[in-house]
Design an enzyme around this catalytic site. Structure first.
Site, short mmCIF file in Angstrom:
data_model
loop_
_atom_site.label_atom_id
_atom_site.label_comp_id
_atom_site.label_asym_id
_atom_site.label_seq_id
_atom_site.Cartn_x
_atom_site.Cartn_y
_atom_site.Cartn_z
N LYS A 1 0.85 -1.20 0.00
CA LYS A 1 0.00 0.00 0.00
C LYS A 1 0.88 1.24 0.00
O LYS A 1 1.93 1.27 0.65
CB LYS A 1 -0.90 -0.04 1.24
CG LYS A 1 -1.97 1.05 1.30
CD LYS A 1 -2.83 0.88 2.55
CE LYS A 1 -3.94 1.90 2.63
NZ LYS A 1 -4.77 1.72 3.85
N SER B 1 -9.62 1.42 3.20
CA SER B 1 -8.87 2.24 2.25
C SER B 1 -7.79 1.47 1.48
O SER B 1 -7.26 1.98 0.52
CB SER B 1 -8.17 3.39 3.00
OG SER B 1 -7.25 2.86 3.95
N SER C 1 -9.57 -0.86 7.43
CA SER C 1 -9.06 -0.56 6.09
C SER C 1 -8.41 -1.74 5.37
O SER C 1 -8.22 -1.68 4.16
CB SER C 1 -8.06 0.60 6.14
OG SER C 1 -8.75 1.82 6.10
#
EC number: 6.3.5.7
Lengths: 508, 520
Positions: free
Chosen positions: B75, B165, B189
């Site tokens: 990420k 996310s 997330s």
């Protein structure tokens, strides 16, 4: 109960009230939360770790040495050491504060409720030692900021982050002081304590010790007045001047019917005034919040109280630090007075000067001269010369043993005291030469040849009939003048005991 | 090849798998799935170099471990040395960190091959991966056969979100471009997109994995998350990443050096808690049905299944928002344009530069949270908001402790309310509403710092994944994963396989191993 000091004051007289906020840079090889080295006047931005520059994703890692320094300082200032303390973030935007917040200890600092005892020399001759106390509210660990350099010509600001993240101890002194002199004495004592502990180098001009003064005035017995904060004070001398100026300024304002503003003022050492600073901080809300990346700081009382499985090297043990505390300045002064029978004010002079106590004691080791006679040599001759040339004790061209040898020559009657002072001067100028060498080379040995002295004395008596007359009429003091003239004639080498006897005989 | 899980790849060694071939296949697949927008940066050259090094090690018979030569994705809020790290924000659009996050470094030290940095919501603030400066991430399942066949949807207008996310990481694993991916989990997330994209998503115990190098959202809740294709893979990765890090003072030593999970975990002696408060409004019938189905599986296998109560869970979201926004306000203060990141051209004064830099650099969501967070931290509000929220957080934690000390080993809950929403439906509501809705099941575990994992269980009627969540006591990550694997072994969730890339041999083998095959 009437206090003799306040009794002298008229009941309506305004007096100053002074509290101090002191930031002491911790003497540590690395910063409070990073491994970056700490050094003064390194090239800009050469001592900056990723954390110090607040690079995203970096986290604080507490420096054990800084914790130990704070504990040690707390113990020396008679504080209660909190077994658990917490870190907080204090937010404000400033170019030299890269993270936008400072990590400090707002809620639960590492040490609280201490007291600093300091002394002032008072009385008409300034030889009366007066002890005073100031309460230390707390000691908190926090990060230093970087430095901003404003270039007005190019209208830009340059940032140096070398100082960003250096460990500070913030010491808050309660408003227990009443004037610049007291504040200066308290800070001087603190400076000596920190230096004795080695927890802070204490150099104010290099910013290792920074003092802000909270000053207000009131009538004794009435609530405290509105205070101002005086900043930008970079020596102890200026501290006293800034505070006294500010007290007087506030008194003047009030006596003119005005009101004192709660504001930050800067001391201008050139004009000796305090001036209002462009004050953005009046309405500042620091939005404190707990620092989430640092667990509570836990200290242990002694090795026995360590939980199982915890390595003693990984934690801070208060008892261990207590045992390692060095001799503090006040204890040292008392010891000097008791051991050597010197005056208290001399003990202050000795302790005030870094290395002077050691020097003094080294001299005593190799001379039979009484300490009370040696002290003048150390605090007047030696210190005077050092001050004149802005040197420290360790830079002295005359070693303790060389001085001891000189004093020994005087003590054993080889040279007079005035010659000894001349020899001292010469030793200062030509390091390496011993007192004996100088005495012999320049023929400075004491003249105790009675015949020679008789003839010199006779010459003096003959050429000063008025003085002789005065002495004969009972003014014995005039004899000293004649003695001085004889010494002048002999360049101070005449044995004063002999000369006095001879002169007395000749003028009787 | 790309359809297998990590452990299978490891077992297929040595000699049968060439890391460079594998790397090329994955890079190809990244190109083919570019429309998903899963990656912000693809590190092609570096990946091939690393793969070659791994290949040499494998040829010499000295692999560094089970991850040597295995492609992974990270990420874009984990710092990567000399590889830009954007947090999907204009603020860090061109920011290149000089160091690796600890978890990234640990994977590199194992010889794993970094494919690239994945897309996300800006600074991880969001639950859809729709609010980043590089555009929304599209869910691979929206392009898979079941969704198309069952909904007759138009892929161009009816595509579905990944959740967030960490949507890019979930999409990367689901679309077979990486075998594992790092996400971050502050309120769900990692688990939320893991559930919506049909991958295993683990949020370990707080402090078990280092946060050093993870650009923070909420320091006291952030945990690096692990996304894989199987529970056992997650266990392998956890074993590598866990443990004390001197650079992160909030890390704790690993309770055990966990590697592989027991193949035949017995659930007879465990007690599964079903929190009654998780029957939340908006929970879809299908998700509820899956929840009941798995609870029944446990009961049938002899486990004790009990309804339990977590009474303060209902306050979790509002409490989370106060704490989250306060920390965001603080954490974002460093982005002032001075040391790094975006700097505005408006520089008439330092203050003007700050203001315009931050206005230009952050999106509305980030700015909104900074504003409200600063409000909560004002001296006059601190007690009323921040301190109160901390107290509620303690009550939520106590709820879990109470349940676990009463003999419950693990909690079983849904991960999300529904399967993935269509983008155009999802964006009918604003980020704040969505975050409040989407995190409702996942977020309490962050409050309490507990380990939790989302396991894919079935496809919905629309052909989209549904996941269930398990929550365990702190540091019981191994138990958690053992139970998760037990579920995985029984629910028969279809594996995604790329038919285009599958060799006939692999296809036959996969079929013989009983895999369902969904082509993307």
């Amino acid at each position: 109960k009437a206090n003799p000091e306040t009794e002298q004051l008229a009941p309506q007289q305004l007096v100053g009230v002074v509290g101090l906020e002191i930031h002491a840079q911790i003497n540590s090889s690395t910063k409070l939360f990073s491994g970056a080295p700490v050094r003064f006047s390194a090239p800009p931005n050469s001592l900056v770790s990723f954390f110090d520059a607040s690079l995203p994703g970096t986290l604080p890692v507490l420096n054990k040495r800084c914790v130990e320094a704070a504990v040690m300082t707390g113990l020396a200032l008679n504080c209660a050491i909190n077994r658990k303390s917490l870190f907080d973030r204090k937010h404000y935007f400033y170019a030299d504060l890269p993270a936008g917040y400072q990590i400090t200890q707002q809620r639960l600092p590492i040490a609280v409720d201490g007291v600093l005892t300091y002394s002032l020399l008072g009385g008409k001759k300034r030889n009366q030692v007066m002890r005073k106390n100031v309460t230390i509210k707390q000691i908190q660990l926090e990060q230093d900021s970087g430095k901003s350099l404003h270039d007005d010509v190019r209208s830009q600001t340059l940032i140096d982050l070398n100082r960003a993240g250096v460990g500070l101890m913030e010491l808050v002194m309660e408003p227990d002081m009443s004037c610049g002199e007291e504040a200066a004495a308290a800070v001087r004592e603190l400076q000596l304590i920190l230096q004795a502990l080695g927890t802070c180098q204490g150099n104010m001009s290099e910013g290792q010790l920074r003092v802000d003064a909270n000053v207000s005035v009131h009538r004794p017995g009435e609530p405290l007045g509105v205070r101002t904060e005086v900043k930008n004070i970079n020596s102890i001398r200026y501290l006293a001047r800034a505070i006294d100026y500010e007290i007087q300024r506030q008194i003047d304002v009030l006596q003119r019917g005005g009101t004192v503003q709660n504001e930050t003022r800067a001391y201008d050492s050139k004009s000796g005034e305090t001036l209002p600073m462009r004050d953005k901080e009046g309405l500042q809300d620091y939005r404190f919040m707990p620092e989430p990346n640092l667990p509570p700081l836990i200290l242990y009382e002694d090795n026995a109280s360590l939980p199982t499985g915890i390595d003693a090297c990984q934690v801070v043990v208060v008892q261990k630090i207590k045992e390692g505390l060095p001799e503090l300045p006040s204890v040292k002064r008392d010891r000097l007075v008791q051991t050597y029978g010197i005056l208290p004010e001399h003990s202050f002079t000795l302790v005030n000067e870094d290395g002077l106590v050691d020097y003094f004691e080294a001299v005593l080791k190799t001379t039979k001269k009484e300490p009370r006679k040696v002290i003048g040599w150390v605090t007047n001759e030696l210190l005077g010369h050092l001050k004149q040339e802005d040197m420290s004790v360790c830079q002295s061209p005359i070693s303790p043993s060389a001085l001891a040898e000189l004093l020994e020559l005087q003590e054993t009657g080889h040279i007079s005291s005035s010659v000894a002072k001349q020899v001292f001067q010469k030793m200062w100028r030509s390091p390496g030469k011993t007192a004996l060498q100088i005495t012999q080379e320049q023929d400075l040995g004491l003249v105790s040849d009675t015949a020679q002295l008789h003839s010199i004395c006779q010459k003096v008596v003959d050429s000063h009939p008025d003085e002789v007359h005065a002495i004969r009429s009972g003014n014995k003091k005039v004899l000293n003048k004649l003695m001085g003239l004889v010494q002048k004639e002999t360049k101070g080498r005449a044995d004063p005991v002999l000369v006095r006897a001879i002169l007395q005989k000749k003028t009787s | 090849l790309t359809g297998r899980n990590l452990w299978q790849m490891h077992l297929l060694r040595p000699g049968r798998i060439s890391p460079t071939e594998l790397c090329r296949k994955c890079l190809n697949r990244i190109r083919k799935t570019q429309h998903l927008n899963a990656y912000i940066t693809v590190t092609e050259e570096r990946a091939l170099e690393q793969a070659q090094q791994a290949e040499r090690r494998l040829q010499r018979g000295v692999p560094k471990g089970p991850l040597d030569g295995i492609p992974f994705a990270v990420k874009d809020n984990f710092c990567t040395e000399n590889i830009r790290t954007t947090c999907a924000s204009r603020m860090l659009k061109d920011y290149t960190p000089p160091y690796n996050a600890t978890v990234v470094q640990k994977l590199l030290d194992q010889g794993a091959v970094l494919m690239g940095k994945t897309n996300m919501d800006e600074f991880a603030m969001g639950a859809g991966s729709t609010d980043g400066a590089f555009g929304a991430v599209k869910n691979p399942w929206g392009y898979a056969a079941p969704y198309g066949e069952r909904t007759r949807a138009d892929p161009d207008s009816d595509w579905v979100v990944t959740g967030g996310s960490s949507g890019g990481s979930a999409a990367a694993v689901a679309s077979l471009t990486s075998y594992l991916a790092l996400g971050s989990d502050t309120g769900g997330s990692t688990r939320n997109p893991g559930s919506l994209c049909g991958v295993v998503a683990l949020k370990p115990t707080y402090g078990l994995l280092s946060r050093h190098g993870l650009i923070p959202l909420v320091n006291s809740m952030d945990v690096p998350g692990i996304m894989t294709r199987s529970v056992n893979d997650a266990a392998i990765v956890l074993g590598i990443l866990q443990g004390l890090d001197v650079r992160d003072s909030t890390t704790v030593p690993a309770p055990s050096s966990l590697t592989e999970l027991p193949e035949d975990f017995d659930v007879k002696n465990i007690c599964v808690g079903i929190p009654k408060e998780y029957h939340a409004p908006g929970l879809s019938e299908e998700t509820l049905a899956q929840w009941s189905r798995v609870a029944d599986l446990f009961e049938e296998a002899g486990a004790r299944v009990e309804q339990v109560s977590l009474p303060h869970t209902q306050y979790s979201i509002v409490c989370y928002h106060v704490l989250c926004h306060a920390e965001v306000a603080s954490n974002m203060a460093r982005f002032d344009g001075l040391e790094y990141g975006h700097r505005s051209q408006m520089d008439s004064s330092t203050e003007v530069m700050y203001a315009s830099t931050r206005h230009e650099g952050f999106n509305d969501v980030v700015r909104g949270r900074i504003l409200s967070g600063n409000y909560f931290l004002l001296k006059r509000n601190y007690q009323h908001y921040f301190v109160k929220a901390q107290k509620v957080r303690r009550l939520i934690t106590n709820d879990f402790q109470h349940v676990f000390s009463s003999g419950v080993d693990v909690l079983l809950t849904p991960t999300t309310l529904t399967d993935a929403a269509r983008y155009r439906d999802f964006t009918q509501e604003d980020n704040r509403t969505r975050s409040a809705q989407e995190d409702v099941f996942t977020q309490p575990a962050n409050m309490a710092g507990l380990p939790a994992v989302s396991v894919p269980t079935a496809l919905s009627r629309r052909g989209l994944p549904i996941g269930l969540q398990l929550i365990a006591p702190a540091l019981q990550d191994q138990t958690l994963l053992s139970v998760a694997q037990w579920i995985e072994q029984r629910v028969g969730f279809p594996s995604i396989v790329s038919t285009q890339m599958l060799s006939s041999l692999d296809l036959l083998q996969s079929l013989s191993e009983g895999f369902h095959i969904i082509s993307i």
